[in-house]
Design a protein around this motif. Structure first.
Motif, PDB file in Angstrom:
ATOM      1  N   ASP A 163      15.067  24.941   7.468  1.00 46.39           N
ATOM      2  CA  ASP A 163      16.307  24.428   8.184  1.00 46.39           C
ATOM      3  C   ASP A 163      17.153  23.679   6.953  1.00 46.39           C
ATOM      4  N   PHE A 164      17.769  24.473   6.293  1.00 49.01           N
ATOM      5  CA  PHE A 164      18.671  24.003   5.125  1.00 49.01           C
ATOM      6  C   PHE A 164      19.581  22.934   5.569  1.00 49.01           C
ATOM      7  N   GLU A 165      20.273  23.132   6.709  1.00 46.74           N
ATOM      8  CA  GLU A 165      21.311  22.474   7.338  1.00 46.74           C
ATOM      9  C   GLU A 165      20.556  20.969   7.429  1.00 46.74           C
ATOM     10  N   LYS A 166      19.549  20.940   7.662  1.00 46.49           N
ATOM     11  CA  LYS A 166      18.738  19.576   7.797  1.00 46.49           C
ATOM     12  C   LYS A 166      18.583  18.885   6.445  1.00 46.49           C
ATOM     13  N   TYR A 167      18.307  19.685   5.618  1.00 47.69           N
ATOM     14  CA  TYR A 167      18.001  19.129   4.339  1.00 47.69           C
ATOM     15  C   TYR A 167      19.634  18.681   3.686  1.00 47.69           C
ATOM     16  N   PHE A 168      20.434  19.450   3.740  1.00 48.51           N
ATOM     17  CA  PHE A 168      21.784  19.176   3.410  1.00 48.51           C
ATOM     18  C   PHE A 168      22.370  17.836   4.131  1.00 48.51           C
ATOM     19  N   ARG A 169      21.817  17.838   5.326  1.00 52.39           N
ATOM     20  CA  ARG A 169      22.535  16.492   5.998  1.00 52.39           C
ATOM     21  C   ARG A 169      21.731  15.306   5.745  1.00 52.39           C
ATOM     22  N   ASP A 170      20.423  15.299   5.724  1.00 47.78           N
ATOM     23  CA  ASP A 170      19.438  14.364   5.755  1.00 47.78           C
ATOM     24  C   ASP A 170      19.287  13.980   4.007  1.00 47.78           C
ATOM     25  N   LYS A 171      19.521  14.793   3.111  1.00 44.06           N
ATOM     26  CA  LYS A 171      19.193  14.538   1.554  1.00 44.06           C
ATOM     27  C   LYS A 171      20.153  14.756   0.768  1.00 44.06           C
ATOM     28  N   VAL A 172      20.720  15.978   0.778  1.00 45.47           N
ATOM     29  CA  VAL A 172      22.030  16.299  -0.229  1.00 45.47           C
ATOM     30  C   VAL A 172      23.179  15.271   0.018  1.00 45.47           C
ATOM     31  N   LYS A 173      23.794  15.031   1.194  1.00 48.49           N
ATOM     32  CA  LYS A 173      24.791  14.175   1.390  1.00 48.49           C
ATOM     33  C   LYS A 173      24.597  12.752   0.811  1.00 48.49           C
ATOM     34  N   PRO A 174      23.578  12.318   1.654  1.00 51.74           N
ATOM     35  CA  PRO A 174      23.118  10.950   1.489  1.00 51.74           C
ATOM     36  C   PRO A 174      22.954  10.590   0.078  1.00 51.74           C
ATOM     37  N   GLN A 175      22.035  11.549  -0.738  1.00 49.39           N
ATOM     38  CA  GLN A 175      21.855  11.351  -2.384  1.00 49.39           C
ATOM     39  C   GLN A 175      23.398  11.431  -2.824  1.00 49.39           C
ATOM     40  N   VAL A 176      24.217  12.186  -2.679  1.00 54.36           N
ATOM     41  CA  VAL A 176      25.384  12.519  -3.305  1.00 54.36           C
ATOM     42  C   VAL A 176      26.261  11.220  -3.185  1.00 54.36           C
ATOM     43  N   LYS A 177      25.970  10.439  -1.928  1.00 48.14           N
ATOM     44  CA  LYS A 177      26.880   9.306  -1.608  1.00 48.14           C
ATOM     45  C   LYS A 177      25.942   8.226  -2.595  1.00 48.14           C
ATOM     46  N   GLU A 178      24.731   8.053  -2.532  1.00 52.16           N
ATOM     47  CA  GLU A 178      24.331   7.208  -3.393  1.00 52.16           C
ATOM     48  C   GLU A 178      24.843   7.093  -4.809  1.00 52.16           C
ATOM     49  N   LEU A 179      24.969   8.472  -5.380  1.00 53.70           N
ATOM     50  CA  LEU A 179      25.434   8.486  -6.682  1.00 53.70           C
ATOM     51  C   LEU A 179      26.875   8.164  -7.153  1.00 53.70           C
ATOM     52  N   LEU A 180      27.742   8.277  -5.974  1.00 52.09           N
ATOM     53  CA  LEU A 180      29.230   8.202  -6.049  1.00 52.09           C
ATOM     54  C   LEU A 180      29.596   6.834  -5.655  1.00 52.09           C
ATOM     55  N   THR A 181      28.589   6.146  -5.005  1.00 50.24           N
ATOM     56  CA  THR A 181      28.934   4.683  -4.506  1.00 50.24           C
ATOM     57  C   THR A 181      28.098   3.523  -5.438  1.00 50.24           C
ATOM     58  N   GLY A 182      27.091   4.177  -6.069  1.00 48.19           N
ATOM     59  CA  GLY A 182      26.421   2.987  -6.641  1.00 48.19           C
ATOM     60  C   GLY A 182      26.629   3.020  -8.126  1.00 48.19           C
ATOM     61  N   TYR A 183      27.434   3.730  -9.013  1.00 54.12           N
ATOM     62  CA  TYR A 183      27.079   3.727 -10.353  1.00 54.12           C
ATOM     63  C   TYR A 183      28.583   3.674 -11.052  1.00 54.12           C
ATOM     64  N   GLY A 184      29.725   2.970 -10.227  1.00 49.55           N
ATOM     65  CA  GLY A 184      31.024   3.044 -10.815  1.00 49.55           C
ATOM     66  C   GLY A 184      31.683   4.526 -10.839  1.00 49.55           C
ATOM     67  N   PRO A 185      32.754   4.591 -11.467  1.00 48.39           N
ATOM     68  CA  PRO A 185      33.291   6.021 -11.584  1.00 48.39           C
ATOM     69  C   PRO A 185      32.530   7.091 -12.122  1.00 48.39           C
ATOM     70  N   ILE A 186      32.584   8.178 -11.428  1.00 49.01           N
ATOM     71  CA  ILE A 186      31.837   9.446 -12.056  1.00 49.01           C
ATOM     72  C   ILE A 186      32.732  10.347 -12.170  1.00 49.01           C
ATOM     73  N   GLY A 187      32.819  10.873 -13.371  1.00 48.20           N
ATOM     74  CA  GLY A 187      33.706  11.763 -13.914  1.00 48.20           C
ATOM     75  C   GLY A 187      33.639  12.953 -13.098  1.00 48.20           C
ATOM     76  N   MET A 188      32.391  13.507 -13.033  1.00 45.78           N
ATOM     77  CA  MET A 188      32.289  14.894 -12.354  1.00 45.78           C
ATOM     78  C   MET A 188      30.834  14.976 -11.764  1.00 45.78           C
ATOM     79  N   MET A 189      30.880  15.686 -10.465  1.00 48.79           N
ATOM     80  CA  MET A 189      29.500  15.974  -9.957  1.00 48.79           C
ATOM     81  C   MET A 189      29.351  17.464 -10.398  1.00 48.79           C
ATOM     82  N   TRP A 190      28.213  17.554 -10.937  1.00 49.48           N
ATOM     83  CA  TRP A 190      27.865  18.957 -11.768  1.00 49.48           C
ATOM     84  C   TRP A 190      26.803  19.608 -10.796  1.00 49.48           C
ATOM     85  N   PHE A 191      27.375  20.436  -9.770  1.00 48.62           N
ATOM     86  CA  PHE A 191      26.379  21.111  -8.875  1.00 48.62           C
ATOM     87  C   PHE A 191      26.026  22.257  -9.736  1.00 48.62           C
ATOM     88  N   ASP A 192      25.026  23.109  -9.032  1.00 47.36           N
ATOM     89  CA  ASP A 192      24.343  24.261  -9.845  1.00 47.36           C
ATOM     90  C   ASP A 192      23.594  25.137  -8.805  1.00 47.36           C
TER      91      ASP A 192
END
Ligand code: GLC
Length: 424
Positions: A163-192
């Motif tokens: 259930d990739f969509e579940k993974y995306f909603r329960d983990k990817v987005k919340p973790q991306v949010k953690e990174l983008l809200t907890g550490y000041g300005p981020i120059g880029m999100m380097w997805f792969d």
């Protein structure tokens, strides 16, 4: 430490100017050094879990040994600055799914190791202190620790539908949010490795980043050309120019994560020439280091970076903020050219034995002055045009003794914008 505002750290156009960045691959895999049960496992050492099909339970136990007694974010970033690098991309979560920061979404993270510290936080702070743009790598599809993430078919049966969509909603987005809200300005999100991720989710991810930090760039590997720039394949150098911003991620040996057996380091010469070639084509070089299991940067790589850094200290002007050189029909015999506005830099890789003279043909624009970049010593030059052959020649007479056998830079001030005569 006094927190700096976004403008003091980076302006929205930082990537147009930054040409040289540091990539850091560091995670649990560093403890294995590319070796499993006494055997070297082929391909990137950061892929060891998948390539050797190591059971998750066993791999997880690396956490108990992760003490990283030699890790020093301040030192790494201070060095990166001295080595001439302008931004830094760190693997906050690589394909193994282990988080190198304090994630509240998953306890499979670094704060639950003996080391216990948040590496993203330490690196972000050091970058802000030394004026580097801090960026995070996040593996958005592969996750070998999660039954719904992509890639682990030895712990989680491939027959079980993911259930990739579940993974995306329960983990990817919340973790991306953690990174983008907890550490000041981020120059880029380097997805792969977006692999088979549906386009709608790639788009949603990109928009989510922009919603959280509008100035944060998104790497090309978010998928479907939705990124802000093109990420060209690992370690490649293009021959032709791209008409969109681009970056090339490059290793110093043959792996991203630390390998205890791979000592095949590229030389300072190889890296410098690669950097110049990339800058000439309007690209960005993202050069990787892979700290070992203790957090120390392998000496083989820092020695080379030190050499490149010494060259950058004196010649950085011919790299920073340079733009793509217009298409040129010839392979220059002496080396390469970089360009900043109406200033041209001739990079002499092959110092002419005798006479000490280099030539640029088919460049009609008038030259104002020519000098050695490092010393400012003026150099004699001759511009000529032969009407019958319709041939422009710009010749520069170099000093008899070669100032720098790897790359002597000659600075040329032009009277107008650089243009070349097209082949007819
Ligand atoms: C590849 C690999 C990965 C590495 C990356 C760097 O996509 O999967 O291990 O992080 O390239 O560019």
């Amino acid at each position: 430490m006094q927190a700096k505002g976004r403008e003091e750290i980076m302006d929205a156009h930082w990537f147009d100017k930054a040409r040289y960045g540091m990539f850091i691959h560091w995670g649990l895999y560093a403890l294995m050094g590319g070796v499993y049960q006494g055997q070297e496992v082929p391909y990137g050492a950061e892929w060891i879990m998948k390539n050797a099909r190591i059971p998750l339970e066993e791999y997880r136990r690396l956490m108990e040994r992760f003490a990283a007694e030699n890790f020093d974010a301040d030192e790494i970033v201070r060095n990166a600055k001295r080595w001439g690098m302008e931004y830094l991309v760190f693997t906050a979560k690589h394909h193994d799914g282990f988080c190198m920061y304090h994630s509240k979404v998953s306890d499979y993270n670094i704060t639950n190791t003996p080391f216990g510290r948040d590496v993203v936080k330490e690196l972000a702070e050091a970058c802000h202190k030394y004026g580097l743009v801090f960026c995070t790598y996040y593996s958005q599809m592969q996750d070998w620790a999660d039954p719904n993430g992509w890639g682990n078919d030895w712990d989680f049966s491939p027959d079980r539908e993911k259930d990739f969509e579940k993974y995306f909603r329960d983990k990817v987005k919340p973790q991306v949010k953690e990174l983008l809200t907890g550490y000041g300005p981020i120059g880029m999100m380097w997805f792969d490795t977006p692999y088979t991720m549906p386009k709608e989710l790639c788009l949603e991810l990109r928009d989510y980043v922009k919603e959280l930090q509008p100035d944060c760039l998104v790497s090309g590997r978010v998928g479907y050309g939705l990124g802000d720039f093109r990420e060209i394949p690992d370690n490649e150098t293009p021959v032709l120019s791209f008409h969109k911003p681009w970056e090339t991620p490059t290793t110093m040996n043959n792996t991203w994560g630390y390998s205890e057996r791979d000592h095949e380091w590229k030389s300072a010469e190889t890296i410098q020439h690669k950097l110049v070639t990339i800058v000439q084509k309007g690209g960005h070089l993202l050069l990787n280091i892979g700290p070992d299991g203790t957090g120390a940067v392998p000496e083989g790589s820092s020695k080379v970076l030190e050499e490149v850094g010494a060259w950058m200290q004196k010649n950085g002007e011919s790299i920073y903020a340079c733009e793509a050189v217009p298409d040129y029909s010839y392979q220059l015999r002496f080396g390469q050219i970089t360009l900043h506005g109406q200033t041209l830099y001739l990079h002499v890789f092959n110092y002419p034995r005798f006479p000490h003279e280099i030539i640029v043909v088919d460049m009609p624009v008038k030259v104002k002055s020519v000098q050695l970049l490092t010393t400012g010593e003026p150099l004699r030059f001759i511009q000529s045009y032969e009407i019958a052959r319709n041939e422009y020649r710009f010749r520069v007479i170099l000093p008899e003794t070669c100032p720098d056998p790897i790359d002597t830079v000659v600075k040329v001030e032009l009277e107008g914008p650089l243009c070349f005569q097209p082949l007819q």
